[in-house]
Motif scaffolding. Structure first.
Motif, PDB file in Angstrom:
ATOM      1  N   LEU A  17     -11.561   4.433   5.830  1.00 36.72           N
ATOM      2  CA  LEU A  17     -11.923   5.756   5.147  1.00 36.72           C
ATOM      3  C   LEU A  17     -10.716   6.531   5.157  1.00 36.72           C
ATOM      4  CD1 LEU A  17     -15.012   7.257   5.974  1.00 36.72           C
ATOM      5  CD2 LEU A  17     -14.521   5.919   4.154  1.00 36.72           C
ATOM      6  N   TRP A  19      -8.924   9.511   5.960  1.00 42.43           N
ATOM      7  CA  TRP A  19      -8.718  11.204   5.287  1.00 42.43           C
ATOM      8  C   TRP A  19      -8.588  12.262   4.797  1.00 42.43           C
ATOM      9  CZ3 TRP A  19     -12.915  11.712   8.056  1.00 42.43           C
ATOM     10  CH2 TRP A  19     -13.089  12.960   8.517  1.00 42.43           C
ATOM     11  N   GLU A  23     -13.795  11.879   1.541  1.00 35.48           N
ATOM     12  CA  GLU A  23     -14.213  10.701   2.304  1.00 35.48           C
ATOM     13  C   GLU A  23     -15.164  11.795   3.503  1.00 35.48           C
ATOM     14  OE1 GLU A  23     -11.312  10.374   1.182  1.00 35.48           O
ATOM     15  OE2 GLU A  23     -11.283   8.717   0.326  1.00 35.48           O
ATOM     16  N   ILE A  42     -10.765   5.831  10.209  1.00 32.27           N
ATOM     17  CA  ILE A  42     -10.243   6.531   9.181  1.00 32.27           C
ATOM     18  C   ILE A  42      -8.792   6.773   9.502  1.00 32.27           C
ATOM     19  CG2 ILE A  42     -12.565   8.711   9.398  1.00 32.27           C
ATOM     20  CD1 ILE A  42     -10.322  10.344  11.307  1.00 32.27           C
TER      21      ILE A  42
END
Length: 154
Positions: A17, A19, A23, A42
């Protein structure tokens, strides 16, 4: 505090993901049962410039980059708090591969130093991520930080 040993089983999910706010909100909305089977990776990203495109038109790329990196540095100490709010203190992988600057290796090393220190002070298990293709100096420094904070390494 090494919470990373034996945490990844065959039913474990590692989402990658960026950041960003959406998210963070998504992670915060997961149930505790769901969080038991997930360890997010992340990727920290540089913020958008505060200036409009028109304002940046007459600037050199180096000036824009310098401004963006400075914005990132201002926010750097807040990342562990954001992580704690969205994810708690469970282990989470932190990747800096999308960051760039005029001195990327030292920038990334300094970033890891600050967020690992702040995360450790808050009791958060932040696990630094390195790539096999990363600069050897960077890999060594991150390994030393990993040992210093007993954070594990991805």
């Amino acid at each position: 505090m090494n919470n990373t040993k034996n945490m990844l089983g065959s039913n474990h999910y590692v989402p990658v993901l960026k950041w960003k706010r959406a998210e963070q909100t998504a992670l915060k909305g997961l149930t505790e049962d769901d969080k038991k089977n997930i360890t997010p990776l992340i990727q920290l990203v540089l913020p958008k410039p505060r200036r409009s495109r028109d304002e940046m038109r007459d600037m050199f790329n180096e000036e824009i980059l310098k401004e963006i990196v400075e914005l990132f540095r201002e926010k750097l100490s807040k990342f562990p708090e954001e992580i704690e709010v969205s994810w708690g203190t469970r282990p989470i992988f932190v990747d800096l591969s999308l960051l760039y600057s005029d001195d990327p290796i030292n920038f990334k090393i300094e970033t890891f130093k600050q967020i690992l220190k702040t995360g450790d002070e808050r009791g958060i298990c932040l696990v630094p991520v390195i790539n096999l293709s990363d600069n050897e100096e960077f890999q060594k420094e991150v390994c030393l930080l990993s040992e210093q904070y007993n954070s594990g390494l991805c």
